[in-house]
Scaffold this motif. Structure first.
Motif, mmCIF file in Angstrom:
data_model
loop_
_atom_site.group_PDB
_atom_site.id
_atom_site.type_symbol
_atom_site.label_atom_id
_atom_site.label_comp_id
_atom_site.label_asym_id
_atom_site.label_seq_id
_atom_site.Cartn_x
_atom_site.Cartn_y
_atom_site.Cartn_z
ATOM 1 N N THR A 228 9.084 3.112 8.274
ATOM 2 C CA THR A 228 8.429 1.818 8.095
ATOM 3 C C THR A 228 8.922 0.796 9.115
ATOM 4 O O THR A 228 10.107 0.805 9.512
ATOM 5 C CB THR A 228 8.659 1.278 6.669
ATOM 6 O OG1 THR A 228 8.048 -0.015 6.551
ATOM 7 C CG2 THR A 228 10.132 1.175 6.340
ATOM 8 N N ASP A 229 8.029 -0.082 9.486
ATOM 9 C CA ASP A 229 8.391 -1.202 10.348
ATOM 10 C C ASP A 229 9.206 -2.215 9.545
ATOM 11 O O ASP A 229 9.038 -2.346 8.326
ATOM 12 C CB ASP A 229 7.120 -1.854 10.898
ATOM 13 C CG ASP A 229 7.431 -2.942 11.906
ATOM 14 O OD1 ASP A 229 8.506 -2.856 12.549
ATOM 15 O OD2 ASP A 229 6.617 -3.876 12.041
ATOM 16 N N TYR A 230 10.094 -2.904 10.233
ATOM 17 C CA TYR A 230 10.920 -3.896 9.541
ATOM 18 C C TYR A 230 10.154 -5.202 9.348
ATOM 19 O O TYR A 230 10.101 -5.735 8.233
ATOM 20 C CB TYR A 230 12.213 -4.153 10.328
ATOM 21 C CG TYR A 230 13.151 -5.109 9.620
ATOM 22 C CD1 TYR A 230 14.133 -4.629 8.760
ATOM 23 C CD2 TYR A 230 13.068 -6.491 9.818
ATOM 24 C CE1 TYR A 230 14.994 -5.494 8.105
ATOM 25 C CE2 TYR A 230 13.920 -7.361 9.172
ATOM 26 C CZ TYR A 230 14.879 -6.864 8.311
ATOM 27 O OH TYR A 230 15.725 -7.724 7.659
ATOM 28 N N LYS B 45 0.819 -1.206 0.000
ATOM 29 C CA LYS B 45 0.000 0.000 0.000
ATOM 30 C C LYS B 45 0.858 1.264 0.000
ATOM 31 O O LYS B 45 0.479 2.289 -0.557
ATOM 32 C CB LYS B 45 -0.935 -0.012 1.206
ATOM 33 C CG LYS B 45 -2.017 -1.070 1.113
ATOM 34 C CD LYS B 45 -2.934 -1.021 2.326
ATOM 35 C CE LYS B 45 -4.005 -2.103 2.236
ATOM 36 N NZ LYS B 45 -4.916 -2.100 3.406
ATOM 37 N N ALA B 46 2.015 1.172 0.651
ATOM 38 C CA ALA B 46 2.930 2.310 0.632
ATOM 39 C C ALA B 46 3.403 2.599 -0.786
ATOM 40 O O ALA B 46 3.446 3.756 -1.225
ATOM 41 C CB ALA B 46 4.124 2.037 1.549
ATOM 42 N N ASP C 91 12.500 -4.857 2.271
ATOM 43 C CA ASP C 91 12.086 -4.974 0.870
ATOM 44 C C ASP C 91 11.530 -3.650 0.351
ATOM 45 O O ASP C 91 11.810 -3.248 -0.788
ATOM 46 C CB ASP C 91 11.023 -6.069 0.723
ATOM 47 C CG ASP C 91 11.563 -7.450 1.070
ATOM 48 O OD1 ASP C 91 12.784 -7.657 0.896
ATOM 49 O OD2 ASP C 91 10.774 -8.310 1.523
ATOM 50 N N LEU C 92 10.752 -2.987 1.189
ATOM 51 C CA LEU C 92 10.209 -1.682 0.804
ATOM 52 C C LEU C 92 11.329 -0.672 0.594
ATOM 53 O O LEU C 92 11.305 0.111 -0.373
ATOM 54 C CB LEU C 92 9.241 -1.191 1.892
ATOM 55 C CG LEU C 92 8.647 0.205 1.686
ATOM 56 C CD1 LEU C 92 7.839 0.284 0.402
ATOM 57 C CD2 LEU C 92 7.778 0.589 2.887
ATOM 58 N N LEU C 93 12.310 -0.705 1.481
ATOM 59 C CA LEU C 93 13.462 0.192 1.349
ATOM 60 C C LEU C 93 14.175 -0.031 0.022
ATOM 61 O O LEU C 93 14.512 0.926 -0.692
ATOM 62 C CB LEU C 93 14.424 -0.042 2.523
ATOM 63 C CG LEU C 93 15.804 0.620 2.426
ATOM 64 C CD1 LEU C 93 15.677 2.132 2.479
ATOM 65 C CD2 LEU C 93 16.712 0.119 3.558
ATOM 66 N N GLY D 12 20.676 2.079 2.360
ATOM 67 C CA GLY D 12 20.317 3.479 2.157
ATOM 68 C C GLY D 12 19.391 4.060 3.203
ATOM 69 O O GLY D 12 18.946 5.210 3.055
ATOM 70 N N ALA D 13 19.064 3.315 4.265
ATOM 71 C CA ALA D 13 18.207 3.861 5.317
ATOM 72 C C ALA D 13 18.945 4.965 6.076
ATOM 73 O O ALA D 13 20.144 4.872 6.326
ATOM 74 C CB ALA D 13 17.781 2.765 6.287
#
Length: 224
Positions: free
Chosen positions: A78-80, A43-44, A89-91, A124-125
């Motif tokens: 985001t939560d891990y 959804k993000a 994965d989102l990152l 990259g976080a």
């Protein structure tokens, strides 16, 4: 003025836990940030405009994907550990996107795993927060969001440099035209100078010719 400045920042919070999602939302709003919350990485991405090919999930995104065009996202937290798509994965998907990779991403986790933290930072976080997230953690977000705000003036400066380069090229063209005009004027004056020089030569020759013929004429008169 700090409140009005911070209210311009928009944070997208991603967490599958409704309790943690409400907590981070309250902390962000306490800091006067605009907040949008979603409960999954899919959804993000949909909110950000990146659509996954997973059509097996019948759930529709909690936020319309078209809204992301009206509201700029300055940071993603985001939560891990999430089912389906993890925060890591989102990152990765965000950093692989040419249009989204400049958005700062912060990871949250209730587990303190050094290898997990280092992997996210290497990917990259900007930060890795341990839950429960505190207000002091949220205060560390602002410098990262300031980077996104500072990029627009840089782009404007680059555009201004390009525009300022155009008058320089025009001025060079004007200089070249002036030089050509000056050369043409010089060429135009050359025939006049040559004509005046020829007149001087004629005048000298005419002045010398009487001197040359005069003795002959006098000589003829004396002989006769």
């Amino acid at each position: 003025m700090g409140m009005s400045t911070e209210s311009q920042f928009h944070v997208l919070a991603v967490d599958d836990s409704i309790i943690d999602r409400k907590l981070i939302e309250r902390l962000l709003k306490t800091s006067s940030y605009q907040v949008t919350t979603v409960d999954s990485g899919t959804k993000a991405l949909e909110f950000l405009g990146l659509h996954e090919d997973d059509e097996s999930n019948p759930e529709t995104p909690s936020v319309s994907p078209n809204n992301h065009q009206e509201v700029e996202v300055n940071l993603i937290i985001t939560d891990y550990c999430m089912p389906g798509m993890t925060g890591y994965d989102l990152l990765r998907k965000i950093k692989e996107s040419s249009s989204l990779r400049d958005i700062p991403v912060v990871i949250m986790s209730s587990e303190n795993v050094p290898s997990r933290i280092s992997r996210c930072l290497e990917e990259g976080a900007e930060e890795f927060f341990l839950k429960p997230v505190r207000l002091s953690d949220v205060n560390r977000l602002r410098p990262h969001m300031m980077k996104t705000k500072l990029k627009d003036p840089k782009q404007e400066n680059e555009e201004n440099k390009e525009e300022s380069g155009k008058p320089e090229s025009r001025s060079q063209e004007e200089k070249e035209e002036q030089q050509q005009h000056h050369q043409q004027q010089q060429l135009h004056h050359l025939p006049q100078q040559q004509h005046s020089n020829s007149n001087k030569r004629k005048a000298l020759e005419e002045g010398l010719s009487p001197d040359r013929t005069r003795p002959r004429y006098n000589g003829l008169t004396t002989v006769v």
